[in-house]
Design a protein around this motif. Structure first.
Motif, mmCIF file in Angstrom:
data_model
loop_
_atom_site.group_PDB
_atom_site.id
_atom_site.type_symbol
_atom_site.label_atom_id
_atom_site.label_comp_id
_atom_site.label_asym_id
_atom_site.label_seq_id
_atom_site.Cartn_x
_atom_site.Cartn_y
_atom_site.Cartn_z
ATOM 1 N N GLU A 4 -15.547 -8.178 -9.136
ATOM 2 C CA GLU A 4 -16.249 -7.002 -9.618
ATOM 3 C C GLU A 4 -16.132 -5.817 -8.677
ATOM 4 O O GLU A 4 -16.000 -4.678 -9.076
ATOM 5 C CB GLU A 4 -17.732 -7.380 -9.800
ATOM 6 C CG GLU A 4 -18.642 -6.243 -10.161
ATOM 7 C CD GLU A 4 -18.362 -5.692 -11.529
ATOM 8 O OE1 GLU A 4 -17.808 -6.434 -12.351
ATOM 9 O OE2 GLU A 4 -18.668 -4.519 -11.764
ATOM 10 N N ALA A 5 -16.170 -6.131 -7.375
ATOM 11 C CA ALA A 5 -16.211 -5.039 -6.407
ATOM 12 C C ALA A 5 -14.823 -4.589 -5.963
ATOM 13 O O ALA A 5 -14.681 -3.569 -5.298
ATOM 14 C CB ALA A 5 -17.013 -5.470 -5.191
ATOM 15 N N ILE A 6 -13.801 -5.352 -6.329
ATOM 16 C CA ILE A 6 -12.458 -5.065 -5.809
ATOM 17 C C ILE A 6 -11.717 -4.108 -6.718
ATOM 18 O O ILE A 6 -11.654 -4.308 -7.934
ATOM 19 C CB ILE A 6 -11.637 -6.359 -5.672
ATOM 20 C CG1 ILE A 6 -12.340 -7.324 -4.713
ATOM 21 C CG2 ILE A 6 -10.235 -6.059 -5.199
ATOM 22 C CD1 ILE A 6 -11.603 -8.613 -4.513
ATOM 23 N N THR A 7 -11.166 -3.066 -6.121
ATOM 24 C CA THR A 7 -10.373 -2.140 -6.929
ATOM 25 C C THR A 7 -8.888 -2.443 -6.827
ATOM 26 O O THR A 7 -8.147 -2.313 -7.792
ATOM 27 C CB THR A 7 -10.612 -0.677 -6.530
ATOM 28 O OG1 THR A 7 -10.539 -0.573 -5.113
ATOM 29 C CG2 THR A 7 -11.982 -0.216 -6.987
ATOM 30 N N GLU A 8 -8.430 -2.815 -5.641
ATOM 31 C CA GLU A 8 -7.028 -3.213 -5.517
ATOM 32 C C GLU A 8 -6.794 -3.991 -4.235
ATOM 33 O O GLU A 8 -7.672 -4.068 -3.364
ATOM 34 C CB GLU A 8 -6.098 -1.993 -5.549
ATOM 35 C CG GLU A 8 -6.278 -1.051 -4.361
ATOM 36 C CD GLU A 8 -5.326 0.129 -4.439
ATOM 37 O OE1 GLU A 8 -5.820 1.264 -4.576
ATOM 38 O OE2 GLU A 8 -4.103 -0.098 -4.357
ATOM 39 N N THR A 9 -5.627 -4.584 -4.134
ATOM 40 C CA THR A 9 -5.249 -5.280 -2.899
ATOM 41 C C THR A 9 -3.803 -4.924 -2.590
ATOM 42 O O THR A 9 -3.013 -4.636 -3.487
ATOM 43 C CB THR A 9 -5.337 -6.809 -3.057
ATOM 44 O OG1 THR A 9 -4.455 -7.215 -4.119
ATOM 45 C CG2 THR A 9 -6.743 -7.256 -3.391
ATOM 46 N N PHE A 10 -3.483 -4.889 -1.306
ATOM 47 C CA PHE A 10 -2.073 -4.637 -0.959
ATOM 48 C C PHE A 10 -1.773 -5.201 0.414
ATOM 49 O O PHE A 10 -2.668 -5.587 1.171
ATOM 50 C CB PHE A 10 -1.755 -3.142 -1.007
ATOM 51 C CG PHE A 10 -2.616 -2.295 -0.101
ATOM 52 C CD1 PHE A 10 -3.763 -1.674 -0.584
ATOM 53 C CD2 PHE A 10 -2.264 -2.086 1.236
ATOM 54 C CE1 PHE A 10 -4.550 -0.877 0.236
ATOM 55 C CE2 PHE A 10 -3.057 -1.299 2.062
ATOM 56 C CZ PHE A 10 -4.193 -0.692 1.571
ATOM 57 N N ARG A 11 -0.493 -5.274 0.704
ATOM 58 C CA ARG A 11 -0.045 -5.782 1.994
ATOM 59 C C ARG A 11 -0.071 -4.636 3.003
ATOM 60 O O ARG A 11 0.285 -3.508 2.690
ATOM 61 C CB ARG A 11 1.382 -6.306 1.862
ATOM 62 C CG ARG A 11 1.870 -7.053 3.071
ATOM 63 C CD ARG A 11 3.251 -7.561 2.827
ATOM 64 N NE ARG A 11 3.335 -8.202 1.498
ATOM 65 C CZ ARG A 11 4.416 -8.793 1.053
ATOM 66 N NH1 ARG A 11 5.512 -8.821 1.789
ATOM 67 N NH2 ARG A 11 4.434 -9.345 -0.131
ATOM 68 N N LEU A 12 -0.538 -4.933 4.196
ATOM 69 C CA LEU A 12 -0.617 -3.894 5.218
ATOM 70 C C LEU A 12 0.545 -4.056 6.191
ATOM 71 O O LEU A 12 0.650 -5.055 6.903
ATOM 72 C CB LEU A 12 -1.957 -3.989 5.966
ATOM 73 C CG LEU A 12 -2.235 -2.878 6.964
ATOM 74 C CD1 LEU A 12 -2.370 -1.544 6.243
ATOM 75 C CD2 LEU A 12 -3.511 -3.180 7.739
ATOM 76 N N GLU A 13 1.418 -3.090 6.181
ATOM 77 C CA GLU A 13 2.543 -3.143 7.112
ATOM 78 C C GLU A 13 2.071 -2.803 8.511
ATOM 79 O O GLU A 13 1.106 -2.081 8.706
ATOM 80 C CB GLU A 13 3.626 -2.148 6.675
ATOM 81 C CG GLU A 13 4.096 -2.334 5.249
ATOM 82 C CD GLU A 13 4.767 -3.687 5.020
ATOM 83 O OE1 GLU A 13 5.287 -4.275 5.983
ATOM 84 O OE2 GLU A 13 4.745 -4.156 3.885
ATOM 85 N N LYS A 14 2.803 -3.289 9.462
ATOM 86 C CA LYS A 14 2.370 -3.181 10.856
ATOM 87 C C LYS A 14 2.167 -1.747 11.307
ATOM 88 O O LYS A 14 1.234 -1.418 12.017
ATOM 89 C CB LYS A 14 3.412 -3.863 11.748
ATOM 90 C CG LYS A 14 2.907 -4.204 13.128
ATOM 91 C CD LYS A 14 3.842 -5.180 13.801
ATOM 92 C CE LYS A 14 3.403 -5.366 15.255
ATOM 93 N NZ LYS A 14 4.307 -6.258 15.976
#
Lengths: 156, 606
Positions: B487-497
Motif C-alpha cells: 500500500e505504501a510503496i510507489t516504486e522500487t529500483f536498483r541503486l547503482e553505486k
C-alpha cells in the motif's frame, strides 16, 4: 493396605523443571510450563527492549522470547547449541523464556522452597518466590508474572 | 452464568443497538409513524425479554422508553433536543448496565438515575402517575402484537388452530396468585401455545396488584374444553372467547416484509466468537505453510522420481490443496466482515454530541454504509475513527458561520482496500489533532491522506479489506527479512553505486529529474551491518502525504500476500514495526510501519 502408586504426587509436593541461564538454574513449577521446545530461528526485533531476544513461530503464533539474564542485567543467554525455549502463559499471552539447558522434571516438597534472601545472584527478592536446595544444586524460583511484567520493567 | 442468560445479554445488546439506530432516524423524522411503531415494537420486545430473563429494572426502563415514543405518536408534543437527549441517555444507561453483567457485576445507579429523570419528565409533561408504575400495570386490554407474533399466529392458524382470549380473575384472598398463574401456564401449554400474556410471563409477580391475568392462547380445542383445563373453583372468574385481531399485517407493505426477513434472517445466522474465527484463520495459515512445503517436496520428487505418473499425481494433489486452502481462507475472511453502517451510527452520535456541545448543528451524512470491513479492523479502529469525526466536526463548526453544517462520509471498496472519505467545508484540521489517529491507522496497514479541494477538505482513510492478510514486498536488510505493506510503496529500483550523493549529511539520489531522499534501513532500525562495503543495493520508495522517501535495502525478494500476526503487548513501544508474519520456511518476518519510518527520517532532516 494399598500399595502406594509411586508416580502419584503427594499433597505437599509439586513438580518442577529447572532451566539454566548464565550458570544459574531457575525453577518453574511444572503447572506453569506450557511446553518446552528446541530453540527455533529467533527473529530479532530492532528497538525492542534489550531483554527481549526476539520473536519465534510457535504453532503459527508469533511469541516473544525473554532473556532472563538480560532482564536482570546479569549477562546474556546463549541461544546456540542445545538451547531451549520454555513457553509460559502470562496475562493471556504466550511468552518464551530462553534457556541454555533444561533439566528433567523434579519432585519437590513445598517445604523445601525457602523464602529468598534479599539478593540472589543479582536478582532482587521481589522477583523471586523462593529458593529450593536440592542434593547438588539450588533452584531459584522466579515470580514469572512479575519478571515478565511490562510495568515492572519500565519502572526500573 | 447459564447459557440462556448469556444469550439474553447478547440479544439485549443487539436490541439496544437497533434502538439507538432507530433513535437517530427518529430524530431526523420524528413524525414518521413507521419509525415510531418500529421503535416501540423494539422497545416492547426488549421489555418482554428483560422481564423473562429476570432483569425487571431493565424491563421497566424499556417500558418507559416505549411510553416516551408513545407520547410522540399521540401527537402530544413536538420533541426538542432535550427529549432526544433523554432518550439517548436512557439507551446509554441500558447499554452501560448490560456490559458489566456479562462479568457478573451489576451496577444499577445509572439506570435508577435515568428512571428518576424520566419520571420528572413525565410529570413535567402531564402524564398520569399510574402509567409510571411497574411495567406490568398496563391498562391496555388489547395485546400488542408484533410482526413475529402475527407470523406465529399465521402459522398456527394454518395448522387449523384457533385463537382464544382467556380472562382470568383471581380471588382476592391469601392464595398465591403467582403460583396459580404458573400452574395455569403449565396446564395450558400441555394442550396449546400461549402467545402472549398480560402481565408478561416474566412479571407474573405483578398479578398480586392486578388480580388479573389475560392470555392469548392458541390450540385446537373448543371453548368448553379450554374452560375445563382451568381450576375454576379456585378462581374468581374465567372468561374464554374467540380472539379476533384488529390489526392485520399489511401484505403489500414492503418495509414490513423486509422486517420479517430481518427477524427470520437472524434465525439463519449463527453466533460465533471472534476467537473461533481467529483460530480457524491460524489453522488455515498453518495449512498454507504445509501446502507450500508439499509443493516444494513434490517438485524435488519429480526430479528424483523415476515414476513420472506418481510425481504428476503428487503435483496435482498439491495444486488441489492450494485451491482448497485459498477457498477456505477467503470463506473465513468473509465471515469476519461487517458493514460500516454500525461505524456510521457511532460517528453520527458523536457529531450530534459535538453539535450539542458547541451549539452549532453539524450533521454526519453517511454514504455506502453497506460497504464491509473486517470486524477486527472495526474493533481496532472504531474509537479512533469516531474521535476523528469529533475533530472534523469541531473543525467545521469553528470555521462555519452558518448554523447548519454537514460532514459527509463516503465508504467504498476499491480493490483490496476500503476507502472512507470525509468531506466538509473549510480547511482541514491541524496535523497534531490527527497524529494519534494517523498512527493507529497505519499500524493496521492503512493510510490517511489529507487534502483540499474547492474550499472543502477531504480526508481519505484507506484500510485493507481485511486486517488478516496484506500484500507486501519482502526485502532483505542486514541479513533479516522484512515486509513492506505494498500500500505504501510507489516504486522500487536498483541503486547503482555512483548514483547517490550526500548533501548535508543526508543521502540523496535522483529519479526522473527529481531528488529523492534516501534512508538506509539498517540505520533506521539501528541494526548492525555486517560489513560497510557498498554492495549493490535496492531502493523501496514509500510515500506518505507529500514527499516520498527511498529506503535502501540489500535485496528485493518479491511480492506476497501474508497473514499478519500481531506482536503482543511486550512490543507496544517498538517503533517502525507494525506486526509480523510467518514465512514459508516457518521463520518470523517483521512488517515495517513505513509511516513512522518516514516521519523519523523527516524529523531527522528538520
Amino acid at each position: 493396605m494399598a500399595r502406594k502408586d509411586k508416580n502419584a504426587v503427594q499433597v505437599d509436593e509439586f513438580q518442577a523443571i529447572g532451566f539454566q541461564v548464565g550458570g544459574e538454574e531457575y525453577g518453574l513449577p511444572l503447572s506453569e510450563v506450557q511446553e518446552i521446545i528446541t530453540t527455533p530461528h529467533v527473529t530479532r526485533v530492532p528497538k525492542a527492549p534489550p531483554y527481549i531476544a526476539g520473536v519465534i513461530n510457535l504453532h503459527g503464533n508469533v511469541i516473544p522470547v525473554f532473556d532472563v539474564a538480560r532482564r536482570f542485567e546479569i549477562g546474556q543467554t546463549n541461544l546456540e547449541g542445545g538451547s531451549r525455549v520454555v513457553v509460559v502463559e502470562n496475562n493471556g499471552e504466550m511468552v518464551g523464556l530462553a534457556a541454555e539447558a533444561v533439566s528433567n522434571v523434579t519432585r519437590l516438597s513445598i517445604s523445601s522452597v525457602k523464602p529468598p534472601p534479599p539478593l540472589v545472584s543479582g536478582i532482587a527478592a521481589e522477583y523471586l518466590t523462593g529458593v529450593a536446595r536440592l542434593p547438588n544444586r539450588f533452584l531459584i524460583f522466579l515470580n514469572i508474572g512479575l519478571v515478565l511484567s511490562n510495568d515492572a520493567a519500565k519502572q526500573e | 452464568m447459564d447459557q440462556l442468560t448469556r444469550i439474553f445479554l447478547q440479544e439485549a445488546a443487539d436490541q439496544i443497538e437497533s434502538l439507538e439506530s432507530l433513535l437517530l432516524d427518529l430524530e431526523e423524522s420524528h413524525a414518521s409513524v413507521e419509525l415510531q411503531e418500529h421503535f416501540m415494537r423494539a422497545a416492547h420486545s426488549l421489555k418482554g425479554a428483560s422481564g423473562t430473563a429476570g432483569y425487571s429494572l431493565l424491563a421497566d426502563l424499556a417500558h418507559e422508553v416505549e411510553n416516551l415514543v408513545q407520547t410522540l405518536q399521540e401527537g402530544r408534543l413536538t420533541p426538542g433536543p432535550d427529549y432526544f437527549d433523554l432518550m439517548y441517555r436512557s439507551l446509554e444507561a441500558m447499554r452501560r448496565y448490560l456490559a458489566p453483567l456479562a462479568q457478573g457485576r451489576e451496577d444499577v445507579t445509572e439506570l435508577e438515575s435515568v428512571q428518576r429523570e424520566l419520571k420528572e419528565w413525565f410529570e413535567g409533561n402531564g402524564r398520569q402517575e399510574s402509567e409510571l408504575s411497574a411495567a406490568s400495570a398496563q391498562t391496555q386490554d388489547d395485546f400488542n402484537l408484533g410482526e413475529y407474533d402475527l407470523l406465529r399466529i399465521g402459522v398456527l392458524e394454518g395448522q387449523g388452530k384457533a385463537l382464544y382470549r382467556i380472562d382470568i380473575g383471581f380471588k382476592g384472598d391469601t392464595v398465591d396468585h403467582e403460583q396459580q398463574a404458573i400452574s395455569i401456564f403449565k396446564e395450558l401449554r400441555r394442550s396449546g401455545d400461549i402467545l402472549q400474556s398480560i402481565p408478561s410471563e416474566g412479571l407474573l409477580a405483578d398479578i398480586a396488584e392486578e388480580n388479573r391475568l389475560v392470555l392469548l392462547f392458541s390450540c385446537d380445542l373448543g371453548l368448553e374444553e379450554i374452560g375445563r383445563l382451568l381450576p375454576q373453583d379456585n378462581l374468581l372468574s374465567v372468561a374464554v372467547s374467540e380472539y379476533r385481531r384488529d390489526r392485520t399485517l399489511p401484505v403489500a407493505d414492503n418495509s414490513a416484509g423486509e422486517n420479517f426477513i430481518k427477524t427470520f434472517a437472524s434465525e439463519k445466522t449463527v453466533r460465533l466468537e471472534m476467537e473461533v474465527l481467529d483460530e480457524l484463520l491460524r489453522l488455515v495459515g498453518e495449512l498454507m505453510l504445509n501446502r507450500v512445503r508439499l509443493a516444494r517436496i513434490s517438485g524435488e520428487y519429480q526430479s528424483r522420481l523415476a515414476d513420472r505418473e506418481l510425481a504428476a499425481e503428487i503435483e496435482e494433489t498439491a495444486e488441489k490443496l492450494e485451491h482448497l486452502t485459498a477457498d477456505l481462507q477467503s470463506g473465513i475472511m468473509r465471515a469476519r466482515m461487517v458493514p460500516v453502517a454500525r461505524l456510521f451510527r457511532m460517528m453520527k452520535r458523536r457529531a450530534r454530541q459535538v453539535s450539542r456541545r458547541l451549539e452549532t448543528r453539524v450533521r454526519l451524512i453517511g454514504h455506502g454504509e453497506w460497504t464491509e470491513i473486517d470486524k477486527k479492523l472495526f474493533d481496532l479502529l472504531s474509537e479512533n475513527l469516531v474521535a476523528m469525526t469529533e475533530v472534523l466536526a469541531e473543525t467545521i463548526c469553528s470555521q462555519s458561520s452558518a448554523g447548519d453544517s454537514e460532514l459527509s462520509v463516503f465508504a467504498a471498496r476499491k480493490g483490496n482496500n476500503v476507502i472512507l472519505k470525509f468531506v466538509g467545508a473549510g480547511s482541514p484540521p491541524g496535523e497534531d489533532g490527527l497524529e494519534q489517529i494517523r498512527s493507529s491507522i497505519v499500524d493496521c496497514g492503512g493510510r490517511l491522506i489529507v487534502g483540499e479541494e474547492n474550499e472543502n477538505f477531504q480526508l481519505s482513510v484507506s484500510l485493507p479489506i481485511t486486517l488478516a492478510i496484506v500484500p507486501v514486498m519482502m526485502v532483505e536488510a542486514a541479513e533479516e527479512i522484512y515486509a513492506f505493506p505494498l500500500e505504501a510503496i510507489t516504486e522500487t529500483f536498483r541503486l547503482e553505486k555512483d548514483k547517490s550523493s550526500t548533501v548535508e549529511g543526508k543521502e540523496i539520489t535522483e529519479v526522473r529529474g527529481n531528488a529523492l531522499s534516501l534512508l538506509d534501513m539498517g540505520d533506521a532500525l539501528d541494526i548492525a551491518q555486517r560489513n560497510e562495503e557498498f554492495k549493490q543495493k535496492f531502493v523501496v520508495v514509500v510515500e506518505s502525504g507529500s514527499e516520498p522517501i527511498g529506503i535502501i535495502v540489500d535485496r528485493l525478494i518479491g511480492k506476497f500476500d501474508v497473514v499478519i500476526k500481531p506482536l503482543g503487548s511486550h512490543f507496544n513501544g517498538v517503533r517502525h514495526i507494525s506486526g509480523s508474519t510467518i514465512l514459508g520456511d516457518g521463520k518470523v518476518a517483521l512488517i515495517i510501519n513505513s509511516e513512522t519510518l518516514i516521519a523519523e527520517a523527516r524529523g531527522a532532516a528538520a
